[in-house]
Scaffold this motif. Structure first.
Motif, PDB file in Angstrom:
ATOM      1  N   LEU A 276       0.830  -1.205   0.000  1.00  0.00           N
ATOM      2  CA  LEU A 276       0.000   0.000   0.000  1.00  0.00           C
ATOM      3  C   LEU A 276       0.867   1.258   0.000  1.00  0.00           C
ATOM      4  O   LEU A 276       0.543   2.248  -0.668  1.00  0.00           O
ATOM      5  N   ALA A 277       1.986   1.210   0.712  1.00  0.00           N
ATOM      6  CA  ALA A 277       2.901   2.352   0.700  1.00  0.00           C
ATOM      7  C   ALA A 277       3.515   2.543  -0.681  1.00  0.00           C
ATOM      8  O   ALA A 277       3.650   3.676  -1.169  1.00  0.00           O
ATOM      9  N   GLU A 278       3.863   1.436  -1.343  1.00  0.00           N
ATOM     10  CA  GLU A 278       4.421   1.527  -2.696  1.00  0.00           C
ATOM     11  C   GLU A 278       3.377   2.064  -3.672  1.00  0.00           C
ATOM     12  O   GLU A 278       3.701   2.858  -4.564  1.00  0.00           O
ATOM     13  N   ALA A 279       2.122   1.639  -3.503  1.00  0.00           N
ATOM     14  CA  ALA A 279       1.059   2.127  -4.392  1.00  0.00           C
ATOM     15  C   ALA A 279       0.853   3.617  -4.219  1.00  0.00           C
ATOM     16  O   ALA A 279       0.672   4.355  -5.189  1.00  0.00           O
ATOM     17  N   ARG A 280       0.877   4.094  -2.968  1.00  0.00           N
ATOM     18  CA  ARG A 280       0.718   5.522  -2.728  1.00  0.00           C
ATOM     19  C   ARG A 280       1.887   6.319  -3.307  1.00  0.00           C
ATOM     20  O   ARG A 280       1.708   7.424  -3.832  1.00  0.00           O
TER      21      ARG A 280
END
Length: 288
Positions: A276-280
């Motif tokens: 999720l951090a990479e997607a953001r």
């Protein structure tokens, strides 16, 4: 998705993995300088290169393969790979990173594996190039690109000089029954006996047949398939770890977390936080 314009003419990181049968992670093109080389490397996905023009050599586990224009070569996962362009006639190629539950089957039907990694079509050299260029042109359209990959495999299976005729592959129907059963019943208890009963084969023979054709023992494949679905749920939903464990066939979150960490190297909650951090980060790139 990200476009890179550094050492390549074109390179697109896609991560189109919503379809379990075929996933597309990257596609690119490169006109290589003389003697350009890549590797040694061991990949965790399949990589397929199509040679538009020029020539070079591929080394799989130190076995040499000469490759020329209008041919394609496969770099299988978990195999030591190295390739090098010709010093006098370097190749220009398109490549794709792919994977998925049906990809090994499609490659087998085309007669392509680590021992025979080269695809040579009997005619119609332009179709494969056109399909790959179409994906490059429409790289933002996930379903369109996945559809083109199905067309690509249909072409390879139909046109390959080295293809395995379906009438000769008497085992494939049993493998398909087992794979279809797992895809339908992965969230229910599945034993080796359950799978052998589903396809009508004796347990030990079914296990040997499955491992020889798929590359994993049946129970190992079931675990990997469940974890693959779980990774999607961790990214795409806000379900609790316990509910995701139930959804993929585990009776409690402890057993699920243990299996997930064994396959992915990290706990489910840590995996969710990271992706999720990479997607953001992808959605909000730094400008500077």
């Amino acid at each position: 998705m990200t476009k890179y314009n550094k050492t390549f003419d074109e390179c697109y990181f896609l991560n189109f993995s919503a379809c379990d049968d075929i996933s597309l992670y990257e596609i690119g093109q490169q006109k290589c300088p003389p003697s350009y080389s890549f590797g040694p490397i061991i990949r965790d996905h399949y990589v397929l290169h199509y040679i538009i023009n020029g020539e070079g050599k591929l080394y799989l586990d130190h076995e040499e393969h000469a490759i020329k224009a209008h041919e394609a070569f496969l770099m299988p996962p978990n195999v030591l790979c190295y390739y090098e362009a010709s010093a006098t006639n370097p190749w220009n190629y398109i490549w794709i990173h792919i994977d998925g539950s049906r990809v090994p089957e499609y490659l087998r039907r085309a007669g392509i594996d680590k021992h025979q990694p080269i695809f040579r079509c009997s005619h119609d050299h332009n179709t494969m190039k056109a399909l790959l260029l179409d994906i490059c042109t429409n790289y933002t359209r996930e379903l369109y690109c996945i559809g083109k990959l199905y067309e690509l495999f249909e072409f390879i299976i139909t046109q390959s000089d080295t293809k395995v005729k379906l009438v000769q592959d008497v085992h494939q129907k049993y493998i398909n029954i087992i794979l279809d059963f797992i895809r339908l019943k992965y969230n229910e208890p599945i034993s080796v006996e359950t799978l052998s009963d589903a396809c009508g084969l004796e347990r030990s023979y079914m296990t040997r047949l499955f491992k020889a054709n798929v590359g994993h023992a049946p129970q190992e494949y079931v675990i990997n398939y469940r974890i693959r679905i779980a990774r999607k749920l961790l990214y795409e939903t806000d379900w609790s770890i316990r509910n995701i464990a139930y959804a993929v066939g585990y009776g409690d979150s402890f057993a699920f977390s243990k299996a997930f960490k064994r396959v992915c190297g990290t706990a489910p909650s840590e995996y969710r936080d990271r992706v999720l951090a990479e997607a953001r980060a992808d959605e909000n790139p730094e400008i500077g």
